[in-house]
Write an enzyme that holds these catalytic residues in place. Structure first.
Site, PDB file in Angstrom:
ATOM      1  N   ILE A  14     -25.890  -4.015 -92.582  1.00 52.13           N
ATOM      2  CA  ILE A  14     -26.557  -2.717 -92.783  1.00 52.13           C
ATOM      3  C   ILE A  14     -27.293  -2.302 -91.506  1.00 52.13           C
ATOM      4  O   ILE A  14     -27.289  -1.126 -91.117  1.00 52.13           O
ATOM      5  CB  ILE A  14     -27.534  -2.775 -93.987  1.00 52.13           C
ATOM      6  N   ASP A  33     -32.447  -9.965 -83.332  1.00 55.67           N
ATOM      7  CA  ASP A  33     -31.657 -10.722 -84.310  1.00 55.67           C
ATOM      8  C   ASP A  33     -31.457 -12.127 -83.772  1.00 55.67           C
ATOM      9  O   ASP A  33     -31.232 -12.301 -82.571  1.00 55.67           O
ATOM     10  CB  ASP A  33     -30.299 -10.011 -84.520  1.00 55.67           C
ATOM     11  N   ASN A  37     -26.597 -14.915 -89.094  1.00 56.89           N
ATOM     12  CA  ASN A  37     -25.534 -14.449 -90.002  1.00 56.89           C
ATOM     13  C   ASN A  37     -24.794 -13.254 -89.408  1.00 56.89           C
ATOM     14  O   ASN A  37     -24.398 -12.333 -90.110  1.00 56.89           O
ATOM     15  CB  ASN A  37     -26.131 -14.083 -91.375  1.00 56.89           C
ATOM     16  N   ASP A  60     -36.020 -14.918 -83.240  1.00 56.60           N
ATOM     17  CA  ASP A  60     -36.370 -15.037 -84.655  1.00 56.60           C
ATOM     18  C   ASP A  60     -37.635 -14.235 -84.963  1.00 56.60           C
ATOM     19  O   ASP A  60     -38.587 -14.261 -84.174  1.00 56.60           O
ATOM     20  CB  ASP A  60     -36.611 -16.531 -84.958  1.00 56.60           C
ATOM     21  N   SER A 126     -34.385  -4.490-102.641  1.00 54.26           N
ATOM     22  CA  SER A 126     -33.106  -4.585-103.348  1.00 54.26           C
ATOM     23  C   SER A 126     -33.292  -4.258-104.812  1.00 54.26           C
ATOM     24  O   SER A 126     -34.366  -4.503-105.384  1.00 54.26           O
ATOM     25  CB  SER A 126     -32.611  -6.021-103.199  1.00 54.26           C
ATOM     26  N   TYR A 150     -33.958 -15.688-104.232  1.00 53.58           N
ATOM     27  CA  TYR A 150     -33.760 -14.562-103.310  1.00 53.58           C
ATOM     28  C   TYR A 150     -34.549 -13.345-103.808  1.00 53.58           C
ATOM     29  O   TYR A 150     -35.304 -12.711-103.055  1.00 53.58           O
ATOM     30  CB  TYR A 150     -32.270 -14.222-103.185  1.00 53.58           C
ATOM     31  N   LYS A 154     -37.962 -11.085-102.284  1.00 51.52           N
ATOM     32  CA  LYS A 154     -38.101  -9.625-102.116  1.00 51.52           C
ATOM     33  C   LYS A 154     -39.348  -9.131-102.853  1.00 51.52           C
ATOM     34  O   LYS A 154     -40.088  -8.277-102.340  1.00 51.52           O
ATOM     35  CB  LYS A 154     -36.853  -8.900-102.636  1.00 51.52           C
ATOM     36  N   GLY A 295     -26.049 -15.556-114.007  1.00 52.82           N
ATOM     37  CA  GLY A 295     -27.091 -14.700-113.418  1.00 52.82           C
ATOM     38  C   GLY A 295     -26.705 -13.239-113.272  1.00 52.82           C
ATOM     39  O   GLY A 295     -27.544 -12.405-112.937  1.00 52.82           O
TER      40      GLY A 295
HETATM   41  P1  NAD Z   1     -26.802  -9.444 -92.940  1.00 54.08           P
HETATM   42  O1  NAD Z   1     -26.894 -10.907 -93.181  1.00 54.08           O
HETATM   43  O2  NAD Z   1     -25.500  -8.874 -92.527  1.00 54.08           O
HETATM   44  O3  NAD Z   1     -27.902  -8.996 -91.868  1.00 54.08           O
HETATM   45  C1  NAD Z   1     -29.135  -9.651 -91.733  1.00 54.08           C
HETATM   46  C2  NAD Z   1     -29.329  -9.965 -90.267  1.00 54.08           C
HETATM   47  O4  NAD Z   1     -30.592 -10.587 -90.101  1.00 54.08           O
HETATM   48  C3  NAD Z   1     -28.273 -10.924 -89.702  1.00 54.08           C
HETATM   49  O5  NAD Z   1     -27.719 -10.369 -88.533  1.00 54.08           O
HETATM   50  C4  NAD Z   1     -29.061 -12.199 -89.403  1.00 54.08           C
HETATM   51  O6  NAD Z   1     -28.530 -12.877 -88.284  1.00 54.08           O
HETATM   52  C5  NAD Z   1     -30.463 -11.662 -89.173  1.00 54.08           C
HETATM   53  N1  NAD Z   1     -31.553 -12.609 -89.474  1.00 54.08           N
HETATM   54  C6  NAD Z   1     -31.742 -13.336 -90.603  1.00 54.08           C
HETATM   55  N2  NAD Z   1     -32.872 -14.041 -90.515  1.00 54.08           N
HETATM   56  C7  NAD Z   1     -33.422 -13.750 -89.306  1.00 54.08           C
HETATM   57  C8  NAD Z   1     -34.608 -14.154 -88.647  1.00 54.08           C
HETATM   58  N3  NAD Z   1     -35.437 -15.043 -89.202  1.00 54.08           N
HETATM   59  N4  NAD Z   1     -34.871 -13.637 -87.427  1.00 54.08           N
HETATM   60  C9  NAD Z   1     -34.022 -12.745 -86.843  1.00 54.08           C
HETATM   61  N5  NAD Z   1     -32.891 -12.344 -87.413  1.00 54.08           N
HETATM   62  C10 NAD Z   1     -32.594 -12.823 -88.647  1.00 54.08           C
HETATM   63  O7  NAD Z   1     -27.330  -8.734 -94.276  1.00 54.08           O
HETATM   64  P2  NAD Z   1     -27.296  -7.192 -94.700  1.00 54.08           P
HETATM   65  O8  NAD Z   1     -26.334  -7.046 -95.822  1.00 54.08           O
HETATM   66  O9  NAD Z   1     -27.168  -6.339 -93.511  1.00 54.08           O
HETATM   67  O10 NAD Z   1     -28.742  -7.064 -95.337  1.00 54.08           O
HETATM   68  C11 NAD Z   1     -29.856  -6.586 -94.594  1.00 54.08           C
HETATM   69  C12 NAD Z   1     -31.092  -6.615 -95.471  1.00 54.08           C
HETATM   70  O11 NAD Z   1     -30.854  -5.829 -96.654  1.00 54.08           O
HETATM   71  C13 NAD Z   1     -31.477  -8.004 -95.971  1.00 54.08           C
HETATM   72  O12 NAD Z   1     -32.891  -8.100 -95.946  1.00 54.08           O
HETATM   73  C14 NAD Z   1     -30.959  -8.030 -97.392  1.00 54.08           C
HETATM   74  O13 NAD Z   1     -31.702  -8.905 -98.197  1.00 54.08           O
HETATM   75  C15 NAD Z   1     -31.151  -6.580 -97.815  1.00 54.08           C
HETATM   76  N6  NAD Z   1     -30.235  -6.169 -98.892  1.00 54.08           N
HETATM   77  C16 NAD Z   1     -28.888  -6.324 -98.734  1.00 54.08           C
HETATM   78  C17 NAD Z   1     -28.035  -5.968 -99.787  1.00 54.08           C
HETATM   79  C18 NAD Z   1     -26.552  -6.159 -99.654  1.00 54.08           C
HETATM   80  O14 NAD Z   1     -25.870  -6.183-100.690  1.00 54.08           O
HETATM   81  N7  NAD Z   1     -25.989  -6.274 -98.468  1.00 54.08           N
HETATM   82  C19 NAD Z   1     -28.569  -5.447-100.983  1.00 54.08           C
HETATM   83  C20 NAD Z   1     -29.937  -5.280-101.086  1.00 54.08           C
HETATM   84  C21 NAD Z   1     -30.786  -5.639-100.026  1.00 54.08           C
HETATM   85  N1  UFG Z   2     -17.618  -9.726-108.897  1.00 51.10           N
HETATM   86  C1  UFG Z   2     -16.392 -10.226-109.305  1.00 51.10           C
HETATM   87  N2  UFG Z   2     -15.725 -11.043-108.448  1.00 51.10           N
HETATM   88  C2  UFG Z   2     -16.202 -11.393-107.220  1.00 51.10           C
HETATM   89  C3  UFG Z   2     -17.461 -10.869-106.810  1.00 51.10           C
HETATM   90  C4  UFG Z   2     -18.146 -10.044-107.684  1.00 51.10           C
HETATM   91  O1  UFG Z   2     -15.913  -9.942-110.398  1.00 51.10           O
HETATM   92  O2  UFG Z   2     -15.544 -12.169-106.500  1.00 51.10           O
HETATM   93  C5  UFG Z   2     -18.333  -8.786-109.794  1.00 51.10           C
HETATM   94  C6  UFG Z   2     -19.708  -9.267-110.224  1.00 51.10           C
HETATM   95  O3  UFG Z   2     -19.619 -10.066-111.381  1.00 51.10           O
HETATM   96  C7  UFG Z   2     -20.433  -7.942-110.441  1.00 51.10           C
HETATM   97  C8  UFG Z   2     -19.802  -6.997-109.425  1.00 51.10           C
HETATM   98  O4  UFG Z   2     -18.552  -7.605-109.081  1.00 51.10           O
HETATM   99  O5  UFG Z   2     -20.143  -7.442-111.732  1.00 51.10           O
HETATM  100  C9  UFG Z   2     -20.629  -6.835-108.151  1.00 51.10           C
HETATM  101  O6  UFG Z   2     -20.922  -8.121-107.616  1.00 51.10           O
HETATM  102  P1  UFG Z   2     -21.550  -8.299-106.146  1.00 51.10           P
HETATM  103  O7  UFG Z   2     -21.682  -9.766-105.922  1.00 51.10           O
HETATM  104  O8  UFG Z   2     -20.765  -7.508-105.167  1.00 51.10           O
HETATM  105  O9  UFG Z   2     -22.955  -7.592-106.274  1.00 51.10           O
HETATM  106  P2  UFG Z   2     -24.185  -7.920-107.239  1.00 51.10           P
HETATM  107  O10 UFG Z   2     -24.522  -6.659-107.941  1.00 51.10           O
HETATM  108  O11 UFG Z   2     -23.953  -9.111-108.069  1.00 51.10           O
HETATM  109  O12 UFG Z   2     -25.287  -8.349-106.184  1.00 51.10           O
HETATM  110  C10 UFG Z   2     -25.781  -7.430-105.216  1.00 51.10           C
HETATM  111  C11 UFG Z   2     -26.288  -8.186-103.994  1.00 51.10           C
HETATM  112  C12 UFG Z   2     -27.439  -9.079-104.374  1.00 51.10           C
HETATM  113  C13 UFG Z   2     -28.503  -8.264-105.063  1.00 51.10           C
HETATM  114  C14 UFG Z   2     -27.895  -7.515-106.241  1.00 51.10           C
HETATM  115  C15 UFG Z   2     -28.889  -6.599-106.895  1.00 51.10           C
HETATM  116  O13 UFG Z   2     -25.259  -8.991-103.451  1.00 51.10           O
HETATM  117  O14 UFG Z   2     -27.997  -9.614-103.209  1.00 51.10           O
HETATM  118  O15 UFG Z   2     -26.805  -6.706-105.783  1.00 51.10           O
HETATM  119  O16 UFG Z   2     -29.316  -5.682-105.956  1.00 51.10           O
HETATM  120  F1  UFG Z   2     -29.451  -9.122-105.524  1.00 51.10           F
END
Ligand code: NAD
Ligand code: UFG
Length: 339
Positions: A14, A33, A37, A60, A126, A150, A154, A295
């Protein structure tokens, strides 16, 4: 010196898309960064998309001395804090690592911001903070509860930010609760590149489509939903990126803290997403139904009223566009940034 926006975790999924949106809007950006990851090759892609309008600092967010240097050197005036770990299953197995990184990281960053007199922050929260929601669409006023470590990290960060803003109104904080970010930049140059088997649905579907995985496991066909599969609010990552821009503008303009959902407001089932991806890309997605994943909630989608009212923002891209862009990224980069 022109002020910069610090993007922690800006090499991630993101964060990288948000960096592009900010630079396109004319902002100077500094990405911090530790690449735990993400892949440094994303930085070349960002340069191709946005030129040299950003600086990169590898390190970090728990490193206080580094933060002091970065905030001063780049004249940072606001921070978007993405850096964090996000795998639910991993957080159950390694809770201390998650609290250290996500809560410790946010705490360390806030302290450094206070020292540097920088008090505008956008925080990646989230929809997980709603736990198993009592009602859908979910308004921001819904009860908050976590169902895994996790999610708890948050919630703790949100509580810390609320306490801070209550104690000192100079802090202006936007807590953005993302629903399910998917898709990629339309260029296909940046996108979601999970390491190992994807936990999330869209990257898994895309990897099946490109031949990296044989078959998608659909977790459960007996949910109380129209087709029995789980329902989520998928949002295009570029819409999400624009949401951050809107939040920053509101913090500067209205000088008020904000907590909003970023979603589309539409619930899409797993089956619908699989079918749309197959239709849009012309690729059949092999799948089978397996047991529910522990979950998982049945249905989760956002009430988007507040986002429209406070940010003047709403999602624009539909589910077909999300699939199209996810596929462009995946087909141009079958193994992510490593090819
Ligand atoms: P991502 O893992 O792709 O990006 C996170 C970045 O943070 C990575 O590049 C990682 O290297 C860096 N990072 C982690 N810990 C660090 C640290 N201690 N110091 C410096 N860098 C660090 O994840 P994303 O999907 O881009 O998510 C970004 C944020 O959004 C996260 O906080 C995540 O919890 C939140 N979020 C993501 C989702 C989703 O589904 N992707 C949903 C809700 C919230
Ligand atoms: N699913 C499958 N097969 C897969 C992966 C997912 O059937 O291989 C299904 C899940 O059961 C769910 C839907 O697809 O019904 C979406 O699953 P995701 O794992 O893509 O997303 P979630 O909604 O479970 O989780 C996401 C983020 C979490 C966050 C949550 C609530 O990954 O970090 O939304 O915001 F906590």
């Amino acid at each position: 010196m022109t002020p910069s926006i610090l993007i922690t975790g800006g090499a991630g999924y993101i964060g990288s898309h948000t960096a592009v949106a900010l630079m396109e809007a004319g902002h100077k950006v500094v990405i911090l960064d530790n690449l735990c990851n993400s892949d440094a090759r994303v930085l070349d892609r960002l340069r191709r998309l946005a030129g040299n309008a950003f600086e990169f600092e590898q390190g970090d967010v728990r490193d206080a001395a580094l933060l002091d240097r970065v905030l001063a050197r780049h004249a940072v005036n606001s921070v978007i804090h993405f850096a964090g770990l996000k795998a639910v299953g991993e957080s159950v197995a390694q809770p201390l690592r998650y609290f250290d990184n996500n809560v410790g990281g946010t705490f360390s960053l806030l302290q450094a911001m206070e020292r540097a007199d920088v008090r505008h922050m956008v925080f990646s929260s989230s929809a997980t903070v709603y736990g198993d929601p009592e009602q859908v669409p979910i308004p921001e006023t819904a009860p908050l509860k976590a169902t895994n470590p996790y999610g708890r990290t948050k919630l703790v960060c949100e509580d810390m930010l609320r306490d801070l803003q209550r104690a000192d109104p100079r802090w202006k904080i936007a807590m953005l609760r993302y629903f399910n970010p998917v898709g990629a930049h339309p260029s296909g140059l940046i996108g979601e590149a999970p390491s190992g088997a994807p936990n999330n649905l869209m990257p898994y579907i895309a990897q099946v489509a490109v031949g990296q995985r044989d078959c998608l496991n659909i977790f459960g066909d007996d949910y109380p939903t129209p087709d029995g599969t789980g329902v989520r609010d998928y949002i295009h990552v570029m819409d999400l990126a624009r949401g951050h821009l809107a939040a920053l503008e509101q913090l500067a303009k209205r000088q008020q803290s904000i907590t909003v959902n970023l979603g589309t407001g539409a619930g899409i089932s797993v089956k619908q997403l699989v079918e749309t991806f197959a239709r849009v890309t012309g690729r059949p997605i092999a799948h089978r139904y397996v047991a529910r994943r522990a979950g998982d909630v049945a249905v989760c989608y956002a009430d988007t009223t507040l986002a429209r009212a406070t940010l003047g923002w709403q999602a624009e891209h539909d589910i077909a566009r999300m699939c199209e862009d996810a596929w462009r990224w995946q087909s141009m980069n079958p193994t992510g940034y490593t090819n």
